[in-house]
Design an enzyme around this catalytic site. Structure first.
Site: not given
Ligand code: BDP
Length: 701
Positions: A289, A363, A391
């Protein structure tokens, strides 16, 4: 006049005692009602023997005495005489375990807490207070307990500007600007709460890391936090931004194989160790990401992790290297990518590297199968990462008690190498005899007075700690403990509340994404439904995950689809591969299911799907009635707060149901079955809903 004043005082005292802002969490220590058992407790509690081979460490020893004085004074009105005895070490208690016995000393009953280290005595003190509060019969007081997992951590996704990524309980607890000069008393209270449930590590910074925290000025702030946590046995860890040597080190590269880069990290580890002698290590999100990582230099995850591990080894630190990686333009099923990236490196990591894996391959969705990497890297210590912050489960406003979700993962059998190879046994190290074991929960704490925003979300912090210590505890036991510790023993409150907690995760699944559906959350903030999301990066859309069409719904992960099933052991893959044997609660995860398929209930799939949403709504409505009926027995502030949140939850459950069913109906072309309420609005209405400035949303708009 005098009488009136004292009546008024008494009324005020009652009101004060009842006004409850939630700050005390589950550590309330209110006076217990007097019964013969409590009289016996009081007698035994007047002498507490702390038996340990080590000399008293002043800070932790003081924390033990303070806790026992506060706890026994509060619960029983006793000021204990605390005696310390030096004893041989007890190898079976390890570094952190404890024993609690009820014995006679000098002709009097006494509680004896035995442990090899002061932190074990501290855990024993908390356990004694918990067991007394829960009314354990005295003749059952021969407790022995050692943690099954060594490093039991909270990961804080806290930014240096005090926002919290995916945080729904206010800002970050860490007051960076005034650190290290001012140390908020809350740091101690935080560490104390952690210790009370056995947590012993805190990553204080976001995985989307800022290199600034590694500069000397900021490290002195981190050191102040570490010293506030230390008496309670909580070690500090930091997230390491892989490009830090470029950003704050003046180097031209962050290539892990460059000797200057390795030397920079070695010096950084030494510098941190001088300030924080018990520094735990680095947590790293690399090449994921948008985060930098070794692949930016053509190197592997192992190259990156090992370089940092070599820097930390001389100072006793570990590297927690996250497996949450996936490419932006991958054609391969996103849920398969972490396995592809990491499995080939099993056995290639340094001994102080732990690969940290989310519970499921996507996730933190309300339901996913366990991550296939748990069965695939026997020569590497694997940490389980779960999300305590909600979340994808209603964030700060929905009740969702998460112990059942975490237990589902922990109890999953990977069947590698054979039956009984559960995720719990992979993670606690017992399966492969790994020397390091770690479990991490993304924290749900913040500056809200009650720490967690939703008053009932405190249960998730509690549950995570208890499971991290002992993953064999049942969700029901944890729910019961927490409810009694927090709300008292009135069965008119505890029984219905425990039921609500235990139903809640499945209820959220029902109204958000039943039968294995996933990835249907609104873009960015992830709060509400957006199953129609089809723009932008393919694997960040909803249509990528649900594959709705005129034939059916769900992601085919069998041989005719992505074949993600090949990443699991043949036994489990065999069960999931066949639509007839795949559990229905995961069926849309693995199969594209026809709208008219007959389900176990005898109903067509579409009808069953719709009924889950309705069932979710109905259950939340039931909770509202239940909660209303508890009004006379629950603190008024807490009652009103939870009432309002349950109203939001009902509104949202209806929103999820109506928006989702209207959208999927455009594919199924079928009517809503009897018993499912017609939607309040049409699909364009739901598609037009936009939420702004949602808490915890890193995109901030
Ligand atoms: C996702 C979230 C994000 C996190 C990412 C992570 O949306 O904000 O940075 O995981 O775990 O669930 O790195």
């Amino acid at each position: 006049m005098k009488i009136a004043a004292s009546v008024l005082l008494a009324v005020c005292a009652v009101a004060l005692a009842r006004a409850d802002d939630g700050y005390r969490l589950w550590l309330r220590y209110d006076r217990m009602t007097q019964t013969p058992l409590h009289a016996a407790y009081a007698e035994a509690a007047s002498t507490i023997v702390l038996a340990s081979p080590v000399a008293e460490d002043s800070a932790t020893g003081a924390a033990v005495s303070a806790e026992l004085n506060q706890g026994l004074g509060g619960l029983l009105g006793v000021t204990p005489q605390i005696r310390r005895e030096t004893v041989q070490s007890h190898p079976d208690l390890g570094d952190e375990g404890y024993a609690i016995d009820w014995e006679r000393r000098d002709g009097h009953p006494a509680f004896v807490i035995t442990a090899n280290r002061n932190v074990g005595v501290l855990y024993g003190a908390f356990a004694l207070l918990r067991e007394l509060r829960l009314g354990r019969p005295l003749d059952h007081f021969a407790l022995r307990s050692t943690p099954r997992i060594q490093r039991r951590m909270l990961d804080h996704w806290d930014n240096l500007n005090r926002t919290v990524e995916r945080g729904y309980a206010g800002g970050s607890l860490w007051e960076w600007f005034v650190l290290p000069n001012f140390e908020s008393p809350r740091y101690r209270d935080y560490a104390r709460a952690c210790a009370s449930v056995g947590l012993n590590g805190a990553v204080v910074t976001n995985v989307n890391a800022d290199a600034l925290v590694l500069t000397p000025e900021w490290l002195s702030k981190v050191a102040a936090l570490a010293s506030a946590f230390r008496p309670y046995g909580v070690r500090v860890y930091l997230t390491a931004r892989f490009s830090a040597p470029l950003e704050i080190g003046g180097l031209k590269t962050a290539d892990p194989l460059d000797p200057a880069v390795a030397a920079w990290w070695r010096a950084k580890a030494r510098e941190i160790h001088e300030l924080i002698p018990d520094f735990g290590g680095f947590l790293v999100k690399a090449n994921s990401e948008g985060q930098p990582g070794p692949q930016s230099y053509g190197r592997s995850h192992a190259d990156g992790a090992n370089m940092l591990a070599d820097a930390l080894a001389p100072v006793g630190g570990i590297v927690l290297w996250r497996a949450f990686v996936y490419e932006a333009d991958a054609r391969r099923d996103r849920c398969m990518q972490a396995y592809d990236e990491f499995e080939p490196y099993d056995g290639k990591f340094r001994p102080n590297v732990v690969v940290q894996i989310k519970n499921g391959p996507l996730d933190f969705q309300p339901r996913e199968p366990f991550h296939p990497l748990f069965g695939a890297m026997p020569r590497t210590p694997l940490a389980l990462e779960v999300q305590i912050t909600q979340e994808y489960l209603g964030q700060g406003t929905h009740l969702a008690f998460l112990a059942p979700l975490w237990k589902e993962t922990l109890d999953s059998d990977t069947f590698r190498p054979g039956r009984g190879s559960t995720v719990a046994r992979v993670v606690d190290g017992s399966l492969s005899h790994n020397p390091i074991s770690v479990i991490a929960g993304v924290a749900n704490t913040g500056t809200d007075r009650n720490w967690t925003g939703h008053p009932l979300a405190q249960a998730n912090w509690y549950a995570f700690g208890r499971l991290a210590w002992d993953h064999t505890l049942s969700s029901a036991q944890i729910a019961s403990e927490w409810t009694h510790l927090t709300f008292g023993d009135d069965p008119r409150v505890t029984a219905p509340l425990e039921r609500m907690l235990l139903e809640s995760r499945e209820t959220v699944v029902d109204y958000m994404d039943p039968l294995g559906l996933t990835g249907v959350f609104a873009e960015g903030h992830h709060y509400g439904p957006e199953p129609w999301l089809d723009k932008g990066r393919p694997d960040w859309t909803s249509v990528y995950y649900h594959h709705a069409d005129s034939k059916g719904l769900g992601f085919d992960r069998t041989q005719s689809g992505s074949n993600a099933l090949e990443q699991y052991a043949p036994v489990i893959a065999g069960i999931w591969r066949d639509e007839a044997t795949c559990p229905e609660d995961l069926i849309l995860w693995f199969h594209h299911v026809a709208w008219d398929r007959t389900m176990a209930s005898g109903r067509p799939f579409w009808d069953e799907f719709c009924r889950h949403y309705q069932h979710g709504v109905d259950t939340v409505r039931g909770w509202r009635r239940t909660w209303d009926s508890l009004k006379a027995y629950v603190d008024p502030e807490t009652h009103a707060h939870v009432s309002s949140l349950l109203a939001i939850q009902e509104r949202d459950a209806c929103w999820w149901r109506d928006a989702s069913l209207l959208y999927f109906q455009t594919f199924s072309g079928r009517p809503l079955p009897p018993g499912v309420e017609p939607p309040a609005h049409d699909l364009p209405y739901y598609r037009a809903i936009q939420l702004h400035w949602m808490p915890g949303d890193p995109s901030g708009k």
